[in-house]
Scaffold this active site. Structure first.
Site, PDB file in Angstrom:
ATOM      1  N   ASP A  81      35.915 -10.005 123.870  1.00 33.50           N
ATOM      2  CA  ASP A  81      34.617 -10.631 124.086  1.00 33.50           C
ATOM      3  C   ASP A  81      34.145 -11.357 122.833  1.00 33.50           C
ATOM      4  O   ASP A  81      34.737 -11.228 121.761  1.00 33.50           O
ATOM      5  CB  ASP A  81      33.575  -9.571 124.463  1.00 33.50           C
ATOM      6  CG  ASP A  81      33.865  -8.910 125.793  1.00 33.50           C
ATOM      7  OD1 ASP A  81      34.433  -9.591 126.665  1.00 33.50           O
ATOM      8  OD2 ASP A  81      33.525  -7.726 125.955  1.00 33.50           O
ATOM      9  N   TYR A 140      41.909   0.243 120.884  1.00 36.38           N
ATOM     10  CA  TYR A 140      40.779  -0.370 120.188  1.00 36.38           C
ATOM     11  C   TYR A 140      40.311   0.569 119.084  1.00 36.38           C
ATOM     12  O   TYR A 140      40.460   1.794 119.182  1.00 36.38           O
ATOM     13  CB  TYR A 140      39.600  -0.603 121.137  1.00 36.38           C
ATOM     14  CG  TYR A 140      39.701  -1.838 121.992  1.00 36.38           C
ATOM     15  CD1 TYR A 140      39.148  -3.047 121.571  1.00 36.38           C
ATOM     16  CD2 TYR A 140      40.338  -1.795 123.222  1.00 36.38           C
ATOM     17  CE1 TYR A 140      39.224  -4.180 122.370  1.00 36.38           C
ATOM     18  CE2 TYR A 140      40.423  -2.923 124.023  1.00 36.38           C
ATOM     19  CZ  TYR A 140      39.862  -4.111 123.593  1.00 36.38           C
ATOM     20  OH  TYR A 140      39.949  -5.232 124.387  1.00 36.38           O
TER      21      TYR A 140
END
Length: 260
Positions: free
Chosen positions: A51, A109
């Protein structure tokens, strides 16, 4: 010929990975640089669409080309045309059946967080920030409720386009390094905003606003409104996909040594 490339980038200046009409995305910059190096249009497929504001240490893409060059020529040649906050780290020829997204068996992540009374300056845009003290013990207790295969509807964004909210969250590791915290997440795949929504909840527990059991209740309810607000993107890093060992693709880049 199909090639796999590993990329590192700072996401603060871009509207995410995926190409947009205004061209202000990482994919747009990468494909522009590849086209200049190859002297023809190049399309890429990535392992994970990050994002706006989210960084990557080992984003993997694949592309098809008829140009025969040494792998490192693609690295040096493409980097010549990329901005300073994006770099190709490696290049490998791969089988035509390889797919950067579909061949991945997992993704990782990390969220890098500063705990300090004063907001970050040197690290601005590269770390998240909290000024209230955190306690690792309740956060780890809360994280244990999330491990395994669950319906993570409570932690997906309204814009999430995933076919199913069921994901297998394999690992959450929480480590303190001085004033910094590193939260690492490993799963089969992630929903849109899933890590940032989990971070908001874990921090609410770590600051004593919520009890660890609350996170289990939010997970079971499957209602986004029951969870904490989405946390900032600044400290979120896509560590990269995980592939079968026989593909022999790098899972680390030098930037991994930069994280605490």
């Amino acid at each position: 010929m199909r090639l796999a490339l590993g990329l590192s980038y700072r996401g603060g200046a871009y509207r995410g990975w995926q190409s947009q009409p205004d061209g202000l995305t990482v994919q747009d910059r990468v494909e522009e640089a590849l086209a200049r190096f190859a002297d023809r249009p190049v399309r890429t497929v990535c392992a994970g669409r990050t994002d706006a504001g989210v960084h990557a240490l080992n984003q993997v893409v694949h592309l098809d080309t008829e140009i025969e060059r040494e792998p490192f020529s693609w690295v040096r040649g493409t980097n010549r045309y990329l901005p300073p906050d994006i770099a190709v780290q490696w290049c490998r020829p791969v089988d035509a059946a390889f797919h950067a997204r579909n061949s991945a068996r997992g993704r990782r992540y990390a969220y890098l967080l500063l705990e300090s009374p004063v907001r970050p300056a040197i690290e601005a845009g590269a770390v998240g920030w909290v000024f209230r003290p955190l306690d690792a013990t309740p956060m780890r207790e809360a994280a244990a409720h999330l491990i395994g295969e669950h319906d993570f509807s409570a932690f997906r964004s309204a814009e999430c386009q995933a076919a199913s909210p069921v994901k297998n969250l394999r690992r959450i590791e929480i480590v303190r390094c001085g004033a910094y915290w590193r939260f690492e997440f490993e799963a089969s795949a992630f929903l849109h905003h899933m890590v940032r929504n989990l971070m908001g909840c874990l921090l609410a527990v770590g600051q004593g606003v919520r009890a660890p059991q609350w996170l289990a209740e939010v997970l079971a309810a499957g209602d986004r409104r029951r969870a904490a607000p989405t946390f900032a993107p600044d400290g979120l890093y896509f560590l990269g996909p995980q592939y079968d060992a026989n593909l022999d693709l790098p899972e680390r880049t030098p930037a991994f040594d930069w994280l605490p």
